[in-house]
Design a protein around this motif. Sequence first.
Motif, mmCIF file in Angstrom:
data_model
loop_
_atom_site.group_PDB
_atom_site.id
_atom_site.type_symbol
_atom_site.label_atom_id
_atom_site.label_comp_id
_atom_site.label_asym_id
_atom_site.label_seq_id
_atom_site.Cartn_x
_atom_site.Cartn_y
_atom_site.Cartn_z
ATOM 1 N N THR A 121 -7.907 2.752 2.112
ATOM 2 C CA THR A 121 -7.669 2.201 0.784
ATOM 3 C C THR A 121 -8.109 0.753 0.748
ATOM 4 O O THR A 121 -8.072 0.048 1.764
ATOM 5 C CB THR A 121 -6.187 2.332 0.382
ATOM 6 O OG1 THR A 121 -6.047 2.031 -1.015
ATOM 7 C CG2 THR A 121 -5.295 1.409 1.182
ATOM 8 N N GLU A 122 -8.560 0.324 -0.409
ATOM 9 C CA GLU A 122 -8.974 -1.054 -0.638
ATOM 10 C C GLU A 122 -7.888 -1.779 -1.424
ATOM 11 O O GLU A 122 -7.304 -1.224 -2.365
ATOM 12 C CB GLU A 122 -10.275 -1.097 -1.443
ATOM 13 C CG GLU A 122 -11.471 -0.451 -0.758
ATOM 14 C CD GLU A 122 -12.222 -1.430 0.134
ATOM 15 O OE1 GLU A 122 -11.895 -2.644 0.102
ATOM 16 O OE2 GLU A 122 -13.126 -0.979 0.854
ATOM 17 N N VAL A 177 0.785 -1.236 0.000
ATOM 18 C CA VAL A 177 0.000 0.000 0.000
ATOM 19 C C VAL A 177 0.814 1.282 0.000
ATOM 20 O O VAL A 177 0.248 2.370 -0.068
ATOM 21 C CB VAL A 177 -0.968 0.029 1.214
ATOM 22 C CG1 VAL A 177 -1.945 -1.127 1.149
ATOM 23 C CG2 VAL A 177 -0.212 0.030 2.541
ATOM 24 N N ARG A 178 2.139 1.203 0.051
ATOM 25 C CA ARG A 178 2.887 2.446 0.253
ATOM 26 C C ARG A 178 2.984 3.313 -0.986
ATOM 27 O O ARG A 178 3.394 4.483 -0.881
ATOM 28 C CB ARG A 178 4.285 2.148 0.809
ATOM 29 C CG ARG A 178 5.205 1.352 -0.069
ATOM 30 C CD ARG A 178 6.425 0.901 0.728
ATOM 31 N NE ARG A 178 7.363 0.144 -0.053
ATOM 32 C CZ ARG A 178 8.602 0.536 -0.307
ATOM 33 N NH1 ARG A 178 9.041 1.684 0.161
ATOM 34 N NH2 ARG A 178 9.418 -0.214 -1.016
ATOM 35 N N HIS A 179 2.588 2.801 -2.149
ATOM 36 C CA HIS A 179 2.569 3.630 -3.358
ATOM 37 C C HIS A 179 1.144 3.903 -3.844
ATOM 38 O O HIS A 179 0.963 4.557 -4.876
ATOM 39 C CB HIS A 179 3.376 2.956 -4.466
ATOM 40 C CG HIS A 179 4.815 2.717 -4.099
ATOM 41 N ND1 HIS A 179 5.673 3.727 -3.740
ATOM 42 C CD2 HIS A 179 5.534 1.564 -4.016
ATOM 43 C CE1 HIS A 179 6.860 3.226 -3.458
ATOM 44 N NE2 HIS A 179 6.803 1.916 -3.604
ATOM 45 N N GLN A 180 0.144 3.411 -3.101
ATOM 46 C CA GLN A 180 -1.242 3.633 -3.502
ATOM 47 C C GLN A 180 -1.710 5.034 -3.120
ATOM 48 O O GLN A 180 -1.226 5.630 -2.156
ATOM 49 C CB GLN A 180 -2.167 2.601 -2.837
ATOM 50 C CG GLN A 180 -2.057 1.224 -3.439
ATOM 51 C CD GLN A 180 -3.248 0.349 -3.119
ATOM 52 O OE1 GLN A 180 -3.261 -0.808 -3.528
ATOM 53 N NE2 GLN A 180 -4.249 0.837 -2.417
ATOM 54 N N GLU A 181 -2.704 5.503 -3.864
ATOM 55 C CA GLU A 181 -3.370 6.749 -3.499
ATOM 56 C C GLU A 181 -4.504 6.400 -2.543
ATOM 57 O O GLU A 181 -5.407 5.628 -2.880
ATOM 58 C CB GLU A 181 -3.916 7.442 -4.749
ATOM 59 C CG GLU A 181 -4.193 8.918 -4.568
ATOM 60 C CD GLU A 181 -2.929 9.750 -4.411
ATOM 61 O OE1 GLU A 181 -3.041 10.874 -3.894
ATOM 62 O OE2 GLU A 181 -1.839 9.276 -4.817
ATOM 63 N N TRP A 182 -4.445 6.922 -1.336
ATOM 64 C CA TRP A 182 -5.454 6.643 -0.320
ATOM 65 C C TRP A 182 -6.553 7.701 -0.382
ATOM 66 O O TRP A 182 -6.296 8.878 -0.684
ATOM 67 C CB TRP A 182 -4.826 6.656 1.071
ATOM 68 C CG TRP A 182 -3.855 5.541 1.358
ATOM 69 C CD1 TRP A 182 -2.804 5.135 0.584
ATOM 70 C CD2 TRP A 182 -3.849 4.694 2.512
ATOM 71 N NE1 TRP A 182 -2.143 4.092 1.184
ATOM 72 C CE2 TRP A 182 -2.748 3.801 2.373
ATOM 73 C CE3 TRP A 182 -4.636 4.616 3.662
ATOM 74 C CZ2 TRP A 182 -2.436 2.842 3.338
ATOM 75 C CZ3 TRP A 182 -4.329 3.656 4.612
ATOM 76 C CH2 TRP A 182 -3.257 2.783 4.453
ATOM 77 N N ALA A 183 -7.776 7.291 -0.068
ATOM 78 C CA ALA A 183 -8.913 8.216 -0.020
ATOM 79 C C ALA A 183 -8.976 8.868 1.360
ATOM 80 O O ALA A 183 -8.753 8.207 2.381
ATOM 81 C CB ALA A 183 -10.208 7.467 -0.300
ATOM 82 N N VAL A 184 -9.293 10.139 1.375
ATOM 83 C CA VAL A 184 -9.452 10.860 2.638
ATOM 84 C C VAL A 184 -10.880 10.647 3.128
ATOM 85 O O VAL A 184 -11.835 11.148 2.541
ATOM 86 C CB VAL A 184 -9.154 12.358 2.466
ATOM 87 C CG1 VAL A 184 -9.335 13.090 3.793
ATOM 88 C CG2 VAL A 184 -7.742 12.567 1.930
ATOM 89 N N ALA A 185 -11.025 9.889 4.210
ATOM 90 C CA ALA A 185 -12.351 9.609 4.760
ATOM 91 C C ALA A 185 -12.848 10.742 5.640
ATOM 92 O O ALA A 185 -14.050 11.016 5.697
ATOM 93 C CB ALA A 185 -12.321 8.302 5.555
ATOM 94 N N SER A 186 -11.948 11.395 6.357
ATOM 95 C CA SER A 186 -12.311 12.549 7.181
ATOM 96 C C SER A 186 -11.056 13.359 7.449
ATOM 97 O O SER A 186 -9.946 12.827 7.487
ATOM 98 C CB SER A 186 -12.959 12.117 8.497
ATOM 99 O OG SER A 186 -12.054 11.362 9.286
ATOM 100 N N HIS A 187 -11.252 14.665 7.645
ATOM 101 C CA HIS A 187 -10.118 15.559 7.888
ATOM 102 C C HIS A 187 -10.638 16.785 8.625
ATOM 103 O O HIS A 187 -11.326 17.628 8.043
ATOM 104 C CB HIS A 187 -9.476 15.959 6.548
ATOM 105 C CG HIS A 187 -8.264 16.831 6.688
ATOM 106 N ND1 HIS A 187 -7.752 17.563 5.648
ATOM 107 C CD2 HIS A 187 -7.471 17.094 7.764
ATOM 108 C CE1 HIS A 187 -6.683 18.233 6.062
ATOM 109 N NE2 HIS A 187 -6.493 17.963 7.343
ATOM 110 N N ASP A 188 -10.348 16.828 9.940
ATOM 111 C CA ASP A 188 -10.717 18.022 10.693
ATOM 112 C C ASP A 188 -9.442 18.712 11.145
ATOM 113 O O ASP A 188 -8.348 18.409 10.670
ATOM 114 C CB ASP A 188 -11.653 17.698 11.861
ATOM 115 C CG ASP A 188 -11.033 16.718 12.852
ATOM 116 O OD1 ASP A 188 -9.795 16.705 12.994
ATOM 117 O OD2 ASP A 188 -11.791 15.975 13.499
#
Length: 290
Positions: A101-102, A82-93
Amino acid sequence: MTALVITNGDVRAVVTATGATLREFSVAGVLYSETFAEGEAPPLGSGAVLVPWPNRVADGRWRGGQLEITESARNNAIHGLVRHQEWAVASHDGSAVRLETEVGTRPGWPFPFRTAITYAVDAAGLTVTHEVANTGTETMPFGVGVHPYPRPGKADAGECLLTLAATTHLPVDAERLLPTGAVEPIDPRLAEGVALREVRLDSAFGGCAPDSDGVVRHWLRGDDGGVLVWADAVFGWVQVFTPPSFPGNDGQAVAIEPMTCPPDALNSGVDLLELAPGATWSASWGLSPC
């Protein structure tokens, strides 16, 4: 690489969505992790998330099949998927960010899973919480690790004492950095505290003993500052890497990498975790000035 900034008072962290990588942790403008410029690839694995295995798999082969060789010079599969995958931002405060990521089935990896990571800052420092969810129909073996380069604030890291909570050392061969035999007792200097400039390491240490509160603590401390790397008890291993240099740092750098299992655990089975279909695993680690 999208930069995600979180703050709490004068405590700050920066994370990139590519790889869910930790790019910076600082307090009052003083760095407590090595950093790299925005848009640059993380040097020497800096800040990487290592799922579903940390470190190396010999020849990329295990009972699950043939993994992609990602360390070609040593013919190993290294540091997960997973270290080169683009992760989705689920929340950011303001003070926390959660990324997800899946991962579907891959060559040599027949177990689909979802993984998430939450970075949060407060007055005590940085807390990082990992989640792994088995989305497949078979029990999934796995391990989790991270690759931070903690920095002791304004102190000269080379003059700081490195103290590990570990009790054992896993010998590896010099050519491929793969385990060569049974664990042996740790060098007492590392358990008691040794000046970082006196050691050159790319080694795995086990038997990390938690304190009475159940937390494992590794220290890098000097007269002018220090940093604590803490982890839940499940992180019973730690890899320590002292590179010859780190980009942008004229002094000594060190990676102190909490891991749930040792190198080549997919083959040895040592401390390999297992996750039933539909189940979720979670654990935390973090960085604090000291």
